[in-house]
Scaffold this motif. Structure first.
Motif, short mmCIF file in Angstrom:
data_model
loop_
_atom_site.label_atom_id
_atom_site.label_comp_id
_atom_site.label_asym_id
_atom_site.label_seq_id
_atom_site.Cartn_x
_atom_site.Cartn_y
_atom_site.Cartn_z
N LYS A 1 0.79 -1.29 0.03
CA LYS A 1 -0.05 0.14 0.15
C LYS A 1 0.79 1.11 -0.15
CE LYS A 1 -3.78 -2.15 2.71
NZ LYS A 1 -4.50 -2.05 3.91
N ASP A 2 1.94 1.09 0.96
CA ASP A 2 2.62 2.32 1.07
C ASP A 2 3.53 2.76 -0.20
OD1 ASP A 2 3.60 2.06 4.58
OD2 ASP A 2 1.77 2.79 3.59
N SER A 3 3.77 1.79 -1.03
CA SER A 3 4.64 1.82 -2.13
C SER A 3 4.06 2.77 -3.47
CB SER A 3 5.05 0.33 -2.82
OG SER A 3 3.87 -0.13 -3.38
N LYS A 4 2.70 3.10 -3.07
CA LYS A 4 1.80 3.91 -3.78
C LYS A 4 1.57 5.09 -3.32
CE LYS A 4 -0.14 -0.22 -5.64
NZ LYS A 4 -1.31 -1.01 -5.77
N SER A 5 2.31 5.37 -1.92
CA SER A 5 1.79 6.54 -1.29
C SER A 5 2.86 7.76 -1.76
CB SER A 5 2.39 6.30 0.21
OG SER A 5 2.37 7.63 0.89
N GLU A 6 2.14 8.83 -1.46
CA GLU A 6 2.67 10.42 -2.29
C GLU A 6 3.82 10.57 -1.27
OE1 GLU A 6 -1.30 11.99 -4.19
OE2 GLU A 6 -0.49 12.68 -2.77
N ASP A 7 3.64 10.08 -0.10
CA ASP A 7 4.90 10.40 1.07
C ASP A 7 6.02 9.79 0.59
OD1 ASP A 7 5.14 10.58 4.46
OD2 ASP A 7 6.72 10.49 3.10
N VAL A 8 6.98 10.38 -0.12
CA VAL A 8 8.04 9.81 -0.72
C VAL A 8 9.05 9.11 0.26
CG1 VAL A 8 10.61 10.48 -1.75
CG2 VAL A 8 8.53 11.90 -2.21
N GLU A 9 9.33 9.45 1.56
CA GLU A 9 9.81 8.74 2.70
C GLU A 9 9.26 7.29 2.79
OE1 GLU A 9 11.22 11.37 6.03
OE2 GLU A 9 11.33 9.35 7.11
N LYS A 10 7.90 7.52 2.86
CA LYS A 10 7.06 6.00 2.99
C LYS A 10 7.48 5.20 1.90
CE LYS A 10 3.03 6.59 6.05
NZ LYS A 10 1.48 6.87 6.26
N MET A 11 7.22 5.84 0.60
CA MET A 11 7.20 5.16 -0.46
C MET A 11 8.55 4.35 -0.81
SD MET A 11 7.08 6.31 -4.43
CE MET A 11 8.79 6.82 -4.40
N PHE A 12 9.78 5.03 -0.30
CA PHE A 12 11.14 4.34 -0.31
C PHE A 12 11.31 3.33 0.63
CE2 PHE A 12 13.42 6.27 -3.79
CZ PHE A 12 13.42 7.78 -3.64
N ALA A 13 10.68 3.53 1.79
CA ALA A 13 10.64 2.44 2.78
C ALA A 13 9.90 1.42 2.49
CB ALA A 13 10.47 2.94 4.06
N ALA A 14 8.93 1.32 1.91
CA ALA A 14 8.21 0.36 1.26
C ALA A 14 8.58 -0.51 0.11
CB ALA A 14 6.86 0.81 1.02
N GLU A 15 9.40 0.41 -0.54
CA GLU A 15 10.09 -0.18 -1.93
C GLU A 15 11.13 -1.12 -1.38
OE1 GLU A 15 9.71 -0.11 -5.08
OE2 GLU A 15 7.82 1.32 -5.24
N GLY A 16 11.97 -0.53 -0.23
CA GLY A 16 12.94 -1.45 0.38
C GLY A 16 12.52 -2.50 0.76
N ILE A 17 11.48 -2.65 1.55
CA ILE A 17 10.81 -3.85 2.06
C ILE A 17 10.50 -4.98 0.90
CG2 ILE A 17 8.92 -4.98 3.29
CD1 ILE A 17 10.59 -3.56 5.09
N LEU A 18 9.75 -4.44 -0.42
CA LEU A 18 9.44 -5.36 -1.40
C LEU A 18 10.74 -5.84 -2.08
CD1 LEU A 18 6.41 -3.17 -2.37
CD2 LEU A 18 6.44 -5.29 -1.21
N HIS A 19 11.80 -4.90 -2.13
CA HIS A 19 13.04 -5.38 -2.70
C HIS A 19 13.72 -6.55 -2.07
CE1 HIS A 19 16.15 -5.07 -5.63
NE2 HIS A 19 17.21 -4.74 -4.60
N VAL A 20 13.46 -6.44 -0.76
CA VAL A 20 14.17 -7.36 0.39
C VAL A 20 13.48 -8.90 -0.02
CG1 VAL A 20 14.45 -8.38 2.61
CG2 VAL A 20 15.21 -6.12 1.84
N ALA A 21 12.05 -8.67 -0.03
CA ALA A 21 11.26 -9.88 -0.24
C ALA A 21 11.48 -10.66 -1.53
CB ALA A 21 9.83 -9.43 0.23
#
Lengths: 84, 726
Positions: free
Chosen positions: B380-400
Motif C-alpha cells: 500500500k505504502d509503495s503507492k503513497s505520495e509520501d516519498v519517505e514512506k514510498m522508499f521504505a516500502a520499496e525497500g521492504i518489497l525489494h528484500v522480499a
C-alpha cells in the motif's frame, strides 16, 4: 471352539487395519474419522465377544473344573512323576 | 514446576479424602476374610462378574492410561488409540477367553494359586518352575517400580505451590508420597489379601474412569469458549475443540495417521515455489548473486539498526519476549519481517535470527502474521505520495523479492505412524496372558461364567478411558501450536490442560486422585501377587508345606508381602533418577515373549519340557540383546526390521518352542490328563463319547421318554443297566 468365532476374530483383526481412513481428515461430532472408526471398532469388538460368549461358551470346561479330582495328599508344589 | 500446580490446598484434601476412603474400603473388605490361605491368595474363588471386570481392568490400566496416553497422543495424535486401545480391547478379551477361563478351570481343579504351580506341574519340572519364577519376578519389579516413581514425579511439582516455606516448600517429596502410597496399599492387602485388592481396584477403577470423563467434559467446554462461537452443548464443544486443532497447521497432522491432505497440498505448493526459486537462483551469475547479497544485507541493516537503537535497552543484541511485546505495532512488524526473512535464508542466517530473538520458535505464528501484515502495508505504502514512506516500502518489497541465498528444499511431511508399526502394536496387549498378577485375579473367579462380563465389557471400558485422553492430548497439541498453552513435556499435557484451562481446584484434586487410582490399582495386585509367589513358588516347595498350618501360610505370605513392599520402596528411592522407565516399558516385551509358552501349554499336547525351556531361553536372550541394542531402553524409537522388537521376539519364541517340542519326547499321557478335559473323560470311560445316535433299544431302556443328548431331565446321563460299577 466354533470356527465361526475364530473367523469373526480374524476378520476383526483384518478390519483393525483401516487403510480407508488412514489419511481421512473429516470428523464426525468432533471426533476425527480415524479415531471414530476405532471407537466404533471397540464397541463392535464387545458385540463380537458377546456372540462368542453366548454361542461358543466352553461349558465343558466348567463341568470339568467342578469335577475336580484333587488329591490333597500330594503337594501342588512338587510335580508328580509319571508312572513307569 | 507442574502446570497442574495450584496454590489452593483443596486438591490435596481431595486426594487425602480419596486415600482415606480407599483405606476404609480395603479394611472393610478384610472383614470378609475367612482366615484361610485359599481366601488370602484367591479370595476362595468367590469373586463375581462385576468385581472381576473392575479388578482386572484396573490392574491392566496403569498410570499410562491417563497420563501416558494423553502424552503419546500429544506427540503422535489419534494413531495412539488404534495402536494401543482398540488392539487391547480385542486382544485382552481374547486372552481372557482363551487363556483365562482355561487357567481358571485348571487352577480350580488342581488347587493352584500361582502361574508357576501350573507350569511346574504341566511340564513336570521343578527346575522350570524356579527359572520361570525368577524371570517373572525380574519382569514384574520394574513394572511395579515405575508406579511408585510416577507417584513421586507427579505429586511433588503439583503440590509445590501449596506450601510457602519449610521442608515442603518444594512440594511433597517423593520419599513421603511413595511411603504413603505403599503404606496405604500394604495396609489393605496385608489384612485381606487379594479380596481386598479386588475391592480396592473396583473403587479405583471407578475413580479414574470418572476422572477421564469429567476432565473431557470440562476441557472441551473450556476450549470451545476460546473460539469465536463460544461454548455450547457437549457435542458442540467437542466439535469446536477439534476444529481448533484443524485450524493449526502444525497440529492438524495429529488428526490423521498418515499425512494430512492439507499438509500434502502445502508441501506440493512449497515444492513448486522451491523449484521456481532454485531455477532463478541457478540462473543468476556469480556477480548477480554477490550484488543481491550485498543489497539484501544493506536493507536488513537499514531495518534492524533503528529498532536496536529504540528498543534494545540492555544492548545485548537480542530482544526478549517482553521487549518485543512492548514495541509499537509498526516496529513489531518490522522486526518480525526481518526475523522471518533471516529464518528463510539458510542455516547461518537462521542462527542469527535465533540469537536476535530467542523466543523465535515459540512465536512463529505471530511472526508469520506480522510478516504478512508488513508486506501488505508495504504494497500500500509503495503507492503513497509520501516519498519517505514510498522508499521504505520499496525497500521492504525489494528484500522480499531478492534471491541471494540458495533456497531450502521443503521437508516432506511424514505419517505419524507407519502401517507395519501400527500392526506390530498387536503384540503388546498379548502380554496380559502372562502377567502373574492378572493370572491371580483370574483364579479368584467364582465360576467360569464370571468371565463373561469382563470379556464383553473390557473393550468398552477401554474406550471410555482412552477416547477422552487421546482427544485431550490432540487438543493440547493444537493449543500448544497456537502458543496458547505451555506443555513442558508430553506427559504434562493432561495436567497442563486442567491447570491452565479449567482452573478448578476440585477438578485438579479429582485428576490427582484419578492418576493415583490408576497407578495404585496395579500396585496392590502386584504386591499381593509377589507375596503369593514367594510363598507358594519358593518357600513352601523348599520347606515341607505339610509342616505349616493354613493360618501359618497366610502369615508367611503376609511377611513376604511386607518384605516385597519394603524392598520395592527402597529400590524406588535408590533408582529415583535412573532410567527405570525405559526398562519397565521393555518388560511388556518380555511378558509377550512368554505368551507362546502359555498358549502351547494349554492347547498343544505335544509341547515338551525341552520346548518350554528353549522358548524361555530364546525369550530371555533376545530380550537382553534387543534391550542392549536400544541403549538399555534409551532409544524409544528402536525397531527391529522396522517393527517393534516384541514382534520378532515373540515369533522366534514360538518357532523355537514348536521345533524343539517336535524334536523331543512327548509328555506322558498321565500328565496331560490333568490339563486337557477331553483326555480326562476318555480315561474315565472307555465307552464312545456320543451315544445319542444309537437306537434307544441298545440303551437297555426302550420305555424311557425321548432322550436328547443322552441325558435325562436333570441333565444326568442315564445309568446303563450293563455298566456294572462304572
Amino acid at each position: 471352539m466354533k470356527y465361526w468365532v475364530v473367523a469373526i476374530m480374524v476378520s476383526l483383526g483384518w478390519l483393525h487395519h483401516d487403510w480407508w481412513f488412514w489419511e481421512e481428515s473429516f470428523s464426525f461430532l468432533g471426533i476425527p474419522a480415524g479415531l471414530g472408526y476405532h471407537v466404533a471398532f471397540s464397541f463392535a469388538t464387545a458385540v463380537a465377544w458377546a456372540l462368542a460368549v453366548y454361542q461358543a461358551w466352553p461349558a465343558e470346561l466348567e463341568r470339568w473344573a467342578d469335577s475336580g479330582n484333587r488329591r490333597r495328599s500330594r503337594s501342588r508344589n512338587r510335580p508328580r512323576r509319571p508312572s513307569r | 514446576m507442574s502446570i497442574l500446580a495450584a496454590a489452593s490446598t483443596t486438591p490435596l484434601w481431595v486426594v487425602l479424602g480419596y486415600l482415606v476412603l480407599l483405606l476404609g474400603l480395603g479394611v472393610y473388605s478384610s472383614r470378609f476374610f475367612k482366615g484361610t490361605s485359599r481366601d488370602y491368595f484367591v479370595a476362595s474363588r468367590s469373586i463375581g462378574s462385576f468385581l472381576l471386570l473392575m479388578s482386572v481392568f484396573g490392574t491392566t490400566m496403569t498410570g499410562f492410561a491417563l497420563v501416558g496416553s494423553t502424552g503419546q497422543s500429544f506427540k503422535q495424535g489419534i494413531a495412539v488409540y488404534g495402536a494401543m486401545a482398540s488392539w487391547s480391547g480385542l486382544v485382552h478379551s481374547a486372552m481372557f477367553f482363551l487363556v483365562g477361563i482355561r487357567l481358571w478351570a485348571i487352577g480350580k481343579r488342581n488347587g493352584y494359586v500361582t502361574q508357576v504351580q501350573f507350569f511346574r506341574n504341566r511340564f513336570n519340572s521343578s527346575a522350570l518352575g524356579y527359572v520361570l519364577f525368577g524371570l517373572l519376578v525380574i519382569l514384574v519389579i520394574p513394572y511395579l517400580l515405575i508406579g511408585i516413581l510416577s507417584v513421586g514425579k507427579f505429586v511433588q511439582p503439583t503440590t509445590a505451590p501449596m506450601f510457602d516455606s519449610g521442608w515442603l516448600a518444594n512440594g511433597i517429596p517423593p520419599w513421603l508420597s511413595g511411603l504413603v502410597i505403599c503404606g496405604v496399599v500394604l495396609a489393605y492387602v496385608f489384612l485381606g489379601g487379594v479380596r481386598s485388592a479386588a475391592w480396592a481396584n473396583t473403587f479405583q477403577t471407578i475413580v479414574f474412569m470418572l476422572t477421564a470423563v469429567i476432565a473431557f467434559f470440562m476441557i472441551s467446554r473450556a476450549i470451545a469458549a476460546k473460539t469465536e462461537e463460544g461454548a455450547g452443548g457437549f457435542i458442540t464443544n467437542i466439535k469446536r475443540a477439534t476444529e481448533y486443532v484443524e485450524g493449526e497447521s502444525k497440529a492438524r497432522r495429529l488428526l490423521v495417521r498418515g499425512v494430512h491432505p492439507e499438509d500434502k497440498t502445502d508441501y506440493e505448493d512449497a515444492l513448486r515455489e522451491y523449484a521456481e526459486k532454485k531455477s532463478a537462483y541457478d540462473n543468476q551469475s556469480e556477480v548477480e548473486r554477490d550484488d543481491a547479497l550485498t543489497q539484501w544485507k544493506e536493507q536488513m541493516q537499514t531495518l534492524l539498526d533503528p529498532l536496536a537503537e529504540a528498543h534494545d535497552k540492555n544492548q545485548d543484541g537480542s530482544y526478549s519476549a517482553e521487549e518485543f511485546s512492548a514495541m509499537p505495532e509498526a516496529d513489531r512488524q518490522s522486526l518480525a519481517f526481518a526475523l522471518v526473512e533471516l529464518n528463510r535464508a539458510g542455516e547461518e542466517q537462521q542462527a542469527k535470527a535465533t540469537k536476535l530473538f530467542p523466543d523465535l520458535a515459540k512465536e512463529t505464528k505471530t511472526l508469520a502474521n506480522l510478516h504478512a501484515a508488513k508486506l501488505e502495508q508495504a504494497r500500500k505504502d509503495s503507492k503513497s505520495e509520501d516519498v519517505e514512506k514510498m522508499f521504505a516500502a520499496e525497500g521492504i518489497l525489494h528484500v522480499a523479492a531478492l534471491n541471494p541465498f540458495p533456497p531450502s528444499e521443503p521437508k516432506e511431511p511424514t505419517a505419524s505412524m507407519s502401517h507395519l508399526m501400527f500392526f506390530s502394536f498387536l503384540f503388546i496387549p498379548l502380554s496380559v496372558a502372562m502377567f502373574p498378577h492378572v493370572f491371580q485375579h483370574w483364579l479368584t473367579a467364582k465360576s467360569a461364567k464370571s468371565f463373561r462380563l469382563p470379556i464383553i465389557a473390557h473393550p468398552i471400558c477401554i474406550a471410555i478411558v482412552w477416547l477422552p485422553c487421546v482427544l485431550i492430548g490432540v487438543w493440547a497439541a493444537g493449543l500448544a501450536a497456537a502458543g496458547e498453552l505451555n506443555v513442558p513435556t508430553p506427559n504434562a499435557a493432561l495436567g497442563a490442560m486442567v491447570g491452565a484451562l479449567v482452573q478448578n481446584p476440585w477438578l485438579t484434586g479429582l485428576l490427582m486422585a484419578g492418576v493415583l487410582a490408576a497407578i495404585m490399582s496395579s500396585l496392590d495386585s502386584q504386591f499381593v501377587c509377589l507375596g503369593t509367589m514367594f510363598t507358594n513358588d519358593v518357600f513352601l516347595p523348599l520347606a515341607d508345606e505339610h509342616d505349616y498350618t493354613d493360618r501359618q501360610k497366610v502369615w508367611i505370605a503376609r511377611i513376604f508381602t511386607v518384605v516385597v513392599v519394603a524392598v520395592a520402596y527402597g529400590l524406588s528411592l535408590a533408582l529415583a533418577n535412573s532410567s527405570v522407565f525405559n526398562l519397565a516399558i521393555w518388560c511388556f516385551t518380555g511378558f509377550t515373549g512368554l505368551v507362546p509358552l502359555v498358549l502351547a501349554a494349554l492347547y498343544w499336547k505335544r509341547t515338551t519340557t525341552a520346548g518350554a525351556f528353549a522358548s524361555i531361553a530364546v525369550t530371555a536372550v533376545l530380550w537382553f540383546v534387543f534391550f542392549q541394542q536400544s541403549g538399555w531402553g534409551a532409544d524409544k524409537g528402536y525397531t527391529v526390521l522396522e517393527m517393534k522388537a516384541v514382534m520378532p521376539l515373540t515369533l522366534a519364541s514360538a518357532a523355537v518352542l514348536i521345533i524343539v517340542s517336535l524334536l523331543t519326547t512327548p509328555p506322558a499321557k498321565e500328565t496331560l490328563r490333568k490339563f486337557f478335559p477331553g483326555d480326562n473323560n476318555r480315561q474315565a470311560s472307555n465307552k464312545p463319547k456320543q451315544q445319542s445316535d444309537r437306537p434307544r433299544e441298545s440303551q437297555g431302556n426302550p420305555d424311557r421318554r425321548p432322550n436328547h443328548g443322552n441325558r435325562n431331565r436333570r441333565g444326568r446321563r442315564p445309568r446303563r443297566p450293563d455298566s456294572g460299577g462304572q
